[in-house]
Design a protein around this motif. Structure first.
Motif, short mmCIF file in Angstrom:
data_model
loop_
_atom_site.label_atom_id
_atom_site.label_comp_id
_atom_site.label_asym_id
_atom_site.label_seq_id
_atom_site.Cartn_x
_atom_site.Cartn_y
_atom_site.Cartn_z
N GLU A 56 1.38 -31.50 22.14
CA GLU A 56 1.69 -32.05 20.82
C GLU A 56 0.98 -31.26 19.71
O GLU A 56 1.59 -30.92 18.69
N VAL A 57 -0.28 -30.95 19.92
CA VAL A 57 -1.05 -30.19 18.92
C VAL A 57 -0.46 -28.79 18.75
O VAL A 57 -0.30 -28.30 17.62
N LEU A 58 -0.13 -28.14 19.86
CA LEU A 58 0.46 -26.79 19.77
C LEU A 58 1.78 -26.83 19.02
O LEU A 58 2.07 -25.94 18.22
N THR A 59 2.58 -27.86 19.23
CA THR A 59 3.84 -28.01 18.51
C THR A 59 3.57 -28.17 17.01
O THR A 59 4.22 -27.51 16.19
N GLY A 62 2.86 -25.11 15.15
CA GLY A 62 3.97 -24.21 14.94
C GLY A 62 4.39 -23.39 16.14
O GLY A 62 5.28 -22.54 16.03
N TYR A 63 3.77 -23.62 17.28
CA TYR A 63 4.19 -22.90 18.48
C TYR A 63 5.50 -23.49 19.01
O TYR A 63 5.67 -24.69 19.05
#
Length: 66
Positions: A56-59, A62-63
């Motif tokens: 969720e954090v990576l999404t 912006g990944y």
């Protein structure tokens, strides 16, 4: 559990603590495979939560994880 993006392997890692001796590193695991593992119950519940939150954090950073 740790999820890394664009990690670099440490050529000279320090010694592991006694509780770290049995850690196993998996590199190059596709995001889709992590998602599938989350659905199969392969991970312990605390690791499932960590992996889900990390994705969720990576999404949000912006990944693209598709």
């Amino acid at each position: 559990m740790y999820l890394c993006v664009d990690e670099e392997e440490d050529e000279n890692p320090g010694n592991r603590d006694s509780e770290e001796v049995d850690l196993h590193v998996e590199r190059g695991v596709p995001v889709q495979e992590v998602k599938e593992l989350l659905l199969t119950g392969t991970f312990q519940s605390n690791n499932m939560a960590a992996a889900y939150l990390a994705l969720e954090v990576l999404t949000k950073m912006g990944y693209s994880l598709d």
